[in-house]
Design an enzyme around this catalytic site. Structure first.
Site, PDB file in Angstrom:
ATOM      1  N   GLY A  14      12.552 -68.236  19.900  1.00  0.00           N
ATOM      2  CA  GLY A  14      13.642 -68.792  20.691  1.00  0.00           C
ATOM      3  C   GLY A  14      14.645 -69.442  19.935  1.00  0.00           C
ATOM      4  O   GLY A  14      14.194 -70.504  19.207  1.00  0.00           O
ATOM      5  N   ARG A  24      20.942 -75.838   7.097  1.00  0.00           N
ATOM      6  CA  ARG A  24      22.162 -76.590   6.188  1.00  0.00           C
ATOM      7  C   ARG A  24      21.305 -77.541   5.195  1.00  0.00           C
ATOM      8  O   ARG A  24      21.554 -77.631   3.912  1.00  0.00           O
ATOM      9  CB  ARG A  24      22.862 -77.490   6.902  1.00  0.00           C
ATOM     10  CG  ARG A  24      24.046 -78.206   6.158  1.00  0.00           C
ATOM     11  CD  ARG A  24      25.157 -78.799   7.081  1.00  0.00           C
ATOM     12  NE  ARG A  24      26.044 -79.773   6.596  1.00  0.00           N
ATOM     13  CZ  ARG A  24      25.838 -80.772   6.240  1.00  0.00           C
ATOM     14  NH1 ARG A  24      24.840 -81.312   6.617  1.00  0.00           N
ATOM     15  NH2 ARG A  24      26.955 -81.399   5.853  1.00  0.00           N
ATOM     16  N   ALA A  25      20.463 -78.413   5.768  1.00  0.00           N
ATOM     17  CA  ALA A  25      19.706 -79.298   4.860  1.00  0.00           C
ATOM     18  C   ALA A  25      18.895 -78.656   3.843  1.00  0.00           C
ATOM     19  O   ALA A  25      18.750 -79.166   2.545  1.00  0.00           O
ATOM     20  CB  ALA A  25      18.990 -80.339   5.675  1.00  0.00           C
ATOM     21  N   VAL A  26      18.095 -77.341   4.326  1.00  0.00           N
ATOM     22  CA  VAL A  26      17.323 -76.803   3.165  1.00  0.00           C
ATOM     23  C   VAL A  26      18.233 -76.024   2.096  1.00  0.00           C
ATOM     24  O   VAL A  26      17.829 -76.294   1.028  1.00  0.00           O
ATOM     25  CB  VAL A  26      16.624 -75.508   4.053  1.00  0.00           C
ATOM     26  CG1 VAL A  26      16.279 -74.538   3.159  1.00  0.00           C
ATOM     27  CG2 VAL A  26      15.564 -76.099   4.809  1.00  0.00           C
ATOM     28  N   ARG A  75      11.979 -62.050  18.320  1.00  0.00           N
ATOM     29  CA  ARG A  75      10.612 -62.388  18.561  1.00  0.00           C
ATOM     30  C   ARG A  75       9.842 -61.169  18.058  1.00  0.00           C
ATOM     31  O   ARG A  75      10.023 -60.209  18.615  1.00  0.00           O
ATOM     32  CB  ARG A  75      10.143 -62.678  20.065  1.00  0.00           C
ATOM     33  CG  ARG A  75      10.954 -63.992  20.656  1.00  0.00           C
ATOM     34  CD  ARG A  75      10.457 -64.162  21.929  1.00  0.00           C
ATOM     35  NE  ARG A  75      11.121 -65.316  22.693  1.00  0.00           N
ATOM     36  CZ  ARG A  75      10.855 -66.391  22.654  1.00  0.00           C
ATOM     37  NH1 ARG A  75       9.984 -66.979  21.843  1.00  0.00           N
ATOM     38  NH2 ARG A  75      11.552 -67.198  23.234  1.00  0.00           N
ATOM     39  N   GLY A 105       8.952 -72.056  16.564  1.00  0.00           N
ATOM     40  CA  GLY A 105       8.081 -72.865  17.419  1.00  0.00           C
ATOM     41  C   GLY A 105       6.644 -72.307  17.339  1.00  0.00           C
ATOM     42  O   GLY A 105       6.378 -71.732  15.953  1.00  0.00           O
ATOM     43  N   ASP A 106       5.729 -72.200  18.226  1.00  0.00           N
ATOM     44  CA  ASP A 106       4.343 -71.915  18.123  1.00  0.00           C
ATOM     45  C   ASP A 106       3.999 -70.575  17.675  1.00  0.00           C
ATOM     46  O   ASP A 106       3.197 -70.603  17.034  1.00  0.00           O
ATOM     47  CB  ASP A 106       3.419 -72.364  19.369  1.00  0.00           C
ATOM     48  CG  ASP A 106       1.999 -71.953  19.405  1.00  0.00           C
ATOM     49  OD1 ASP A 106       1.463 -72.895  18.724  1.00  0.00           O
ATOM     50  OD2 ASP A 106       1.577 -71.106  20.011  1.00  0.00           O
ATOM     51  N   GLY A 107       4.868 -69.755  18.089  1.00  0.00           N
ATOM     52  CA  GLY A 107       4.747 -68.375  17.558  1.00  0.00           C
ATOM     53  C   GLY A 107       4.988 -68.241  16.086  1.00  0.00           C
ATOM     54  O   GLY A 107       4.240 -67.197  15.449  1.00  0.00           O
ATOM     55  N   THR A 128      12.033 -75.884  19.008  1.00  0.00           N
ATOM     56  CA  THR A 128      11.565 -75.284  20.227  1.00  0.00           C
ATOM     57  C   THR A 128      11.955 -76.031  21.266  1.00  0.00           C
ATOM     58  O   THR A 128      11.491 -77.489  21.152  1.00  0.00           O
ATOM     59  CB  THR A 128      10.140 -74.626  20.516  1.00  0.00           C
ATOM     60  OG1 THR A 128       9.932 -74.448  21.801  1.00  0.00           O
ATOM     61  CG2 THR A 128       9.183 -75.796  19.754  1.00  0.00           C
ATOM     62  N   ASP A 130      10.909 -76.724  24.078  1.00  0.00           N
ATOM     63  CA  ASP A 130       9.932 -76.816  25.105  1.00  0.00           C
ATOM     64  C   ASP A 130       9.120 -78.379  24.596  1.00  0.00           C
ATOM     65  O   ASP A 130       8.130 -78.890  25.200  1.00  0.00           O
ATOM     66  CB  ASP A 130       9.276 -75.955  25.386  1.00  0.00           C
ATOM     67  CG  ASP A 130       9.713 -74.724  25.934  1.00  0.00           C
ATOM     68  OD1 ASP A 130      10.318 -74.953  26.679  1.00  0.00           O
ATOM     69  OD2 ASP A 130       9.161 -73.793  25.672  1.00  0.00           O
ATOM     70  N   ASP A 132       6.604 -78.447  22.548  1.00  0.00           N
ATOM     71  CA  ASP A 132       5.142 -77.923  23.025  1.00  0.00           C
ATOM     72  C   ASP A 132       4.293 -77.679  21.827  1.00  0.00           C
ATOM     73  O   ASP A 132       3.237 -76.865  21.703  1.00  0.00           O
ATOM     74  CB  ASP A 132       5.086 -76.801  23.998  1.00  0.00           C
ATOM     75  CG  ASP A 132       6.000 -75.607  23.192  1.00  0.00           C
ATOM     76  OD1 ASP A 132       6.488 -75.727  22.101  1.00  0.00           O
ATOM     77  OD2 ASP A 132       5.879 -74.436  23.831  1.00  0.00           O
ATOM     78  N   ARG A 174       7.858 -73.536  30.437  1.00  0.00           N
ATOM     79  CA  ARG A 174       6.757 -72.656  31.112  1.00  0.00           C
ATOM     80  C   ARG A 174       5.516 -73.418  30.799  1.00  0.00           C
ATOM     81  O   ARG A 174       4.406 -73.330  31.811  1.00  0.00           O
ATOM     82  CB  ARG A 174       6.686 -71.434  30.723  1.00  0.00           C
ATOM     83  CG  ARG A 174       5.612 -70.489  31.498  1.00  0.00           C
ATOM     84  CD  ARG A 174       5.803 -68.989  31.040  1.00  0.00           C
ATOM     85  NE  ARG A 174       7.375 -68.525  31.288  1.00  0.00           N
ATOM     86  CZ  ARG A 174       7.475 -68.267  32.374  1.00  0.00           C
ATOM     87  NH1 ARG A 174       6.788 -67.982  33.299  1.00  0.00           N
ATOM     88  NH2 ARG A 174       8.777 -67.611  32.663  1.00  0.00           N
ATOM     89  N   ALA A 189      15.360 -87.580  40.541  1.00  0.00           N
ATOM     90  CA  ALA A 189      14.915 -86.456  41.421  1.00  0.00           C
ATOM     91  C   ALA A 189      13.705 -86.999  42.391  1.00  0.00           C
ATOM     92  O   ALA A 189      13.226 -88.079  42.025  1.00  0.00           O
ATOM     93  CB  ALA A 189      14.206 -85.616  40.666  1.00  0.00           C
ATOM     94  N   ILE A 254      21.418 -71.689  29.740  1.00  0.00           N
ATOM     95  CA  ILE A 254      22.257 -72.560  29.236  1.00  0.00           C
ATOM     96  C   ILE A 254      21.575 -73.897  28.508  1.00  0.00           C
ATOM     97  O   ILE A 254      22.262 -74.541  27.786  1.00  0.00           O
ATOM     98  CB  ILE A 254      23.204 -73.051  30.458  1.00  0.00           C
ATOM     99  CG1 ILE A 254      22.236 -73.941  31.258  1.00  0.00           C
ATOM    100  CG2 ILE A 254      23.859 -72.182  31.162  1.00  0.00           C
ATOM    101  CD1 ILE A 254      23.134 -74.988  32.268  1.00  0.00           C
ATOM    102  N   GLN A 255      20.354 -73.946  28.871  1.00  0.00           N
ATOM    103  CA  GLN A 255      19.694 -75.019  28.175  1.00  0.00           C
ATOM    104  C   GLN A 255      19.575 -74.676  26.695  1.00  0.00           C
ATOM    105  O   GLN A 255      19.199 -75.907  26.116  1.00  0.00           O
ATOM    106  CB  GLN A 255      18.290 -75.278  28.885  1.00  0.00           C
ATOM    107  CG  GLN A 255      18.367 -75.734  30.193  1.00  0.00           C
ATOM    108  CD  GLN A 255      17.227 -75.484  31.000  1.00  0.00           C
ATOM    109  OE1 GLN A 255      16.283 -76.362  31.110  1.00  0.00           O
ATOM    110  NE2 GLN A 255      17.034 -74.222  31.695  1.00  0.00           N
TER     111      GLN A 255
END
Length: 324
Positions: A14, A24-26, A75, A105-107, A128, A130, A132, A174, A189, A254-255
């Site tokens: 993702g 850019r920094a790399v 992916r 991310g994790d994948g 990622t 999340d 996570d 998720r 909330a 949108i996130q």
């Protein structure tokens, strides 16, 4: 470090705001050490098909403020198969690439573990929204995603107040509920549903809303992490049991988009530069991480085996107190 003359960099899984800052920094860090940089397009799929572009100071100079990833992403199902991993590794060797920097991310991290078996030196950067990954306290994209969700919920709440409604807002996350927690707390909330804390207590949510309704409240907000419960079902239940008009808003992708926040640009830059520092020190198969706001690194096998079972309960308990 003298053995490394050329590296490749890719973004996988993702997309996340801050990935461009890391790229850019790399590039800047590598080029300043005399290292050539090849950009791999479309993640691990691009490695398999050898879809690339040379990266230099000119074509990455002004990407810091852009969301998404200039290298595109995917992916890759093919990368799960040994024959395609071998093809990707052969492509790197045939093009004289000495190390690969993978941002994702994790994948992406799990793919890196299988890829190192092909003899490729791979350095990972956690990207990622999340947040996570157990090995790091921060992942690129989280701050931007949480701010985007907060701003959207603020707008939704304006309408809820005008109409006296209950808004059930579904945000991403998720497996981990940090976006829901942070956006929910920031927007006051009335209830926040997280994968780490959800025990199926629909009645508790409804009773709290009834109590607020009796006390004269005229608008309500429930923030739900995707995949925990059906937001439409919850909204229908609230309307049926309380008589409060309820609407669902799913924020969705949108996130993932939009200009990265200062935090994601800064951490992306730090992590990208640190990845090259790891290579400069002659280290192999590592992941960059943040612990106590300090850059650290772990062996990628050690990192993927870390248990992601910690959640800041104080933050969650505070969200309950602030919603009273």
């Amino acid at each position: 470090m003298g053995d490394i003359k050329k590296i490749a960099v890719l973004t996988s899984g993702g997309d996340a705001p801050g990935m461009n800052s890391a790229v850019r920094a790399v590039v800047f860090s590598a080029v300043n050490l005399g290292i050539e940089v090849e950009g791999i397009l479309r993640g691990y799929d691009g490695l398999i098909d050898w879809e690339t572009m040379p990266l230099n100071l000119i074509n990455v100079r002004n990407i810091n403020n852009r969301g998404g990833t200039m290298l595109f992403t995917s992916r890759s199902e093919r990368f799960l198969q040994p024959e395609y991993r071998k093809q990707a590794a052969d492509n790197l060797r045939a093009n004289h690439v000495d190390a690969l920097v993978a941002i994702g991310g994790d994948g992406t991290l799990r793919g890196a573990i299988t890829f190192k078996e092909e003899g490729i030196n791979i350095i990972c950067i956690p990207g990622t929204i999340d947040r996570d990954m157990a090995c790091t306290e921060y992942t690129l994209g989280f701050d931007t995603a949480a701010n985007t969700a907060m701003e959207a919920i603020d707008r939704i709440r304006d309408s809820s107040i005008s109409h006296g409604r209950c808004s059930v807002v579904e945000v991403m996350g998720r497996k981990r509920g940090y976006i829901a927690l942070w956006a929910g707390m920031a927007t006051s909330a009335d209830a926040i549903v997280l994968p780490e804390k959800w025990e199926g207590n629909f009645d508790g949510i409804i009773e709290e809303l009834k109590k607020r309704h009796t006390d004269g409240r005229d608008s309500y907000l429930v923030v739900v992490a995707e995949g925990v419960i059906d937001a439409e079902e919850l909204a229908e239940m609230i309307q049926k049991e309380t008589g409060i008009e309820s609407r669902v808003s799913v924020l969705g992708y949108i996130q993932r988009g939009g200009q990265p926040t200062a935090k994601d640009r800064m951490y992306g830059s730090l992590m990208g530069a640190y990845a090259i520092e790891i290579l400069r020190q002659g280290m192999q198969n590592r992941i960059v991480a943040i612990k106590n706001d300090v850059l650290v690194d772990y062996d990628i096998t050690e990192a993927v085996n870390m248990q992601n079972n910690t959640f800041d309960s104080f933050q969650y308990e505070l969200s309950l107190r602030l919603s009273e």
